[in-house]
Design a protein around this motif. Structure first.
Motif, PDB file in Angstrom:
ATOM      1  N   HIS A 222      -5.592  -5.908   3.875  1.00  0.00           N
ATOM      2  CA  HIS A 222      -4.532  -4.899   3.995  1.00  0.00           C
ATOM      3  C   HIS A 222      -3.870  -4.991   5.369  1.00  0.00           C
ATOM      4  O   HIS A 222      -4.533  -4.815   6.390  1.00  0.00           O
TER       5      HIS A 222
ATOM      6  N   CYS B 178       0.851  -1.192   0.000  1.00  0.00           N
ATOM      7  CA  CYS B 178       0.000   0.000   0.000  1.00  0.00           C
ATOM      8  C   CYS B 178       0.888   1.243   0.000  1.00  0.00           C
ATOM      9  O   CYS B 178       1.913   1.297   0.678  1.00  0.00           O
TER      10      CYS B 178
ATOM     11  N   CYS C 202      -2.023  -2.938   6.732  1.00  0.00           N
ATOM     12  CA  CYS C 202      -2.055  -1.666   7.468  1.00  0.00           C
ATOM     13  C   CYS C 202      -3.351  -1.501   8.262  1.00  0.00           C
ATOM     14  O   CYS C 202      -3.419  -0.667   9.164  1.00  0.00           O
ATOM     15  N   MET C 203      -4.357  -2.309   7.933  1.00  0.00           N
ATOM     16  CA  MET C 203      -5.596  -2.285   8.719  1.00  0.00           C
ATOM     17  C   MET C 203      -5.632  -3.432   9.731  1.00  0.00           C
ATOM     18  O   MET C 203      -6.529  -3.510  10.559  1.00  0.00           O
TER      19      MET C 203
ATOM     20  N   ARG D  64      -1.824  -2.692  12.450  1.00  0.00           N
ATOM     21  CA  ARG D  64      -1.742  -1.364  13.062  1.00  0.00           C
ATOM     22  C   ARG D  64      -3.078  -0.666  12.797  1.00  0.00           C
ATOM     23  O   ARG D  64      -4.009  -1.301  12.309  1.00  0.00           O
ATOM     24  N   GLY D  65      -3.131   0.650  13.082  1.00  0.00           N
ATOM     25  CA  GLY D  65      -4.336   1.412  12.733  1.00  0.00           C
ATOM     26  C   GLY D  65      -5.580   0.838  13.384  1.00  0.00           C
ATOM     27  O   GLY D  65      -5.589   0.565  14.577  1.00  0.00           O
TER      28      GLY D  65
ATOM     29  N   VAL E 212      -2.666   1.591  -4.486  1.00  0.00           N
ATOM     30  CA  VAL E 212      -3.921   1.436  -3.753  1.00  0.00           C
ATOM     31  C   VAL E 212      -4.723   0.414  -4.550  1.00  0.00           C
ATOM     32  O   VAL E 212      -4.523   0.275  -5.773  1.00  0.00           O
ATOM     33  N   GLN E 213      -5.587  -0.303  -3.868  1.00  0.00           N
ATOM     34  CA  GLN E 213      -6.293  -1.407  -4.530  1.00  0.00           C
ATOM     35  C   GLN E 213      -7.128  -0.924  -5.709  1.00  0.00           C
ATOM     36  O   GLN E 213      -7.237  -1.593  -6.731  1.00  0.00           O
ATOM     37  N   GLU E 214      -7.706   0.269  -5.566  1.00  0.00           N
ATOM     38  CA  GLU E 214      -8.552   0.802  -6.644  1.00  0.00           C
ATOM     39  C   GLU E 214      -7.741   1.042  -7.914  1.00  0.00           C
ATOM     40  O   GLU E 214      -8.153   0.705  -9.019  1.00  0.00           O
TER      41      GLU E 214
ATOM     42  N   HIS F 243       0.375   4.106   1.120  1.00  0.00           N
ATOM     43  CA  HIS F 243       0.303   4.996   2.279  1.00  0.00           C
ATOM     44  C   HIS F 243       1.245   4.565   3.399  1.00  0.00           C
ATOM     45  O   HIS F 243       1.814   5.395   4.091  1.00  0.00           O
ATOM     46  N   HIS F 244       1.364   3.245   3.603  1.00  0.00           N
ATOM     47  CA  HIS F 244       2.173   2.751   4.723  1.00  0.00           C
ATOM     48  C   HIS F 244       3.321   1.852   4.284  1.00  0.00           C
ATOM     49  O   HIS F 244       4.117   1.418   5.113  1.00  0.00           O
TER      50      HIS F 244
HETATM   51  N1  LIG Z   1      -8.825   3.529  -0.654  1.00  0.00           N
HETATM   52  C1  LIG Z   1      -7.732   2.888  -0.218  1.00  0.00           C
HETATM   53  N2  LIG Z   1      -7.219   3.218   0.979  1.00  0.00           N
HETATM   54  C2  LIG Z   1      -6.154   2.537   1.407  1.00  0.00           C
HETATM   55  C3  LIG Z   1      -5.550   1.516   0.695  1.00  0.00           C
HETATM   56  N3  LIG Z   1      -4.506   1.046   1.431  1.00  0.00           N
HETATM   57  C4  LIG Z   1      -4.477   1.773   2.566  1.00  0.00           C
HETATM   58  N4  LIG Z   1      -5.484   2.693   2.572  1.00  0.00           N
HETATM   59  C5  LIG Z   1      -5.907   3.704   3.539  1.00  0.00           C
HETATM   60  O1  LIG Z   1      -5.184   4.898   3.401  1.00  0.00           O
HETATM   61  C6  LIG Z   1      -5.586   5.744   4.490  1.00  0.00           C
HETATM   62  C7  LIG Z   1      -4.498   6.713   4.886  1.00  0.00           C
HETATM   63  O2  LIG Z   1      -5.105   7.544   5.840  1.00  0.00           O
HETATM   64  P1  LIG Z   1      -4.345   8.507   6.858  1.00  0.00           P
HETATM   65  O3  LIG Z   1      -5.352   9.023   7.841  1.00  0.00           O
HETATM   66  O4  LIG Z   1      -3.545   9.485   6.078  1.00  0.00           O
HETATM   67  O5  LIG Z   1      -3.297   7.502   7.531  1.00  0.00           O
HETATM   68  P2  LIG Z   1      -3.316   6.858   8.973  1.00  0.00           P
HETATM   69  O6  LIG Z   1      -3.354   7.918  10.032  1.00  0.00           O
HETATM   70  O7  LIG Z   1      -2.164   5.911   9.025  1.00  0.00           O
HETATM   71  O8  LIG Z   1      -4.718   6.084   8.960  1.00  0.00           O
HETATM   72  P3  LIG Z   1      -5.199   4.812   9.773  1.00  0.00           P
HETATM   73  O9  LIG Z   1      -4.839   3.612   8.942  1.00  0.00           O
HETATM   74  O10 LIG Z   1      -6.690   4.981   9.888  1.00  0.00           O
HETATM   75  O11 LIG Z   1      -4.500   4.806  11.107  1.00  0.00           O
HETATM   76  C8  LIG Z   1      -6.055   4.790   5.578  1.00  0.00           C
HETATM   77  O12 LIG Z   1      -7.441   4.988   5.743  1.00  0.00           O
HETATM   78  C9  LIG Z   1      -5.762   3.390   4.980  1.00  0.00           C
HETATM   79  O13 LIG Z   1      -6.695   2.408   5.430  1.00  0.00           O
HETATM   80  C10 LIG Z   1      -6.109   1.191  -0.563  1.00  0.00           C
HETATM   81  O14 LIG Z   1      -5.649   0.308  -1.291  1.00  0.00           O
HETATM   82  N5  LIG Z   1      -7.200   1.898  -0.965  1.00  0.00           N
END
Ligand SMILES: Nc1nc2c(ncn2[C@@H]2O[C@H](COP(=O)(O)OP(=O)(O)OP(=O)(O)O)[C@@H](O)[C@H]2O)c(=O)[nH]1
Ligand SMILES: [Zn+2]
Length: 198
Positions: free
Chosen positions: A156, A87, A158-159, A162-163, A127-129, A89-90
């Protein structure tokens, strides 16, 4: 060589990443000189290059090598193609399965190229989309079928690790072009990918 499969690690990139991983190891409170982690920066540098090798690959070029004239015009479905991505983002893994279908328009594609195109786009920061969309558009553009469909089911890390720490939620994304916009065709595809027949 006409197109590139992942064969060797780029020395300069490896050296660069090695230094960065050494800092990460130190940054999290570990001793980078401890025997067990001495070679870790190099291993991690190679692992991350492997996991992002899609950046150095040209999906259209690879697909075009294996497109054959054929009059078959029924749906072709390849399901349960496993995929591993990171992903964006993480930089943590997300993984699952892709299901792909197309309806030929005078041309078919070598079956192995469908998993290959999945890997080429999955082995990047994604990202998956967008991953779903990249696969869909690439097939639509190169194969020019009567229709193409892509469904991805993934979890994922990251879900999970963590998070929000949800262990049982999976995400499904889908994209449809051409004839798959029609409900009947789409339903046939969805029925085929939910059957247990292999
Ligand atoms: N739409 C989408 N979101 C993703 C994907 N992979 C990770 N994410 C999301 O990217 C977002 C990044 O949000 P932020 O609020 O900036 O990051 P964060 O503080 O680490 O968020 P949390 O995961 O909620 O703790 C999170 O909601 C993740 O779940 C993906 O493939 N598609
Ligand atoms: Zn994430």
């Amino acid at each position: 060589m006409a197109y590139k499969y992942f064969e060797e690690y780029n020395h300069k990139v490896t050296e660069n990443l090695k230094n960065n991983f050494r800092e990460i190891i130190q940054g999290v409170g570990e001793d980078p000189e401890r025997e067990g982690v001495l070679k870790t920066p190099e291993r991690a540098a190679k692992a991350i290059q492997f996991l992002t090798q899609g950046y150095s690959m040209d999906a259209e070029k690879i697909l075009k090598k294996a497109i054959f004239k054929e009059s078959y015009d029924e749906m072709v479905v390849v399901k349960d193609i496993e995929l591993y991505s990171l992903c964006e983002h993480h930089m943590l893994p997300f993984f699952g399965k892709a299901h792909i279908a197309y309806i030929p328009n005078g041309r078919i594609i070598g079956l192995s190229k469908l998993p290959r195109v999945v890997d080429i786009f999955a082995r990047r920061l994604q990202v998956q989309e967008r991953l779903t969309h990249d696969i869909l558009e690439c097939l639509n553009k190169t194969l020019k079928p009567q229709g193409v469909a892509v469904v991805i089911e993934a979890v994922h890390m990251c879900m999970m690790m963590r998070g929000v720490q949800k262990q049982n939620s999976a995400t499904t994304t889908s994209g449809f072009r051409g004839q798959f916009k029609e409900i009947e065709t789409r339903e046939e595809f969805l029925k085929l990918i939910s059957s247990d027949l292999r």
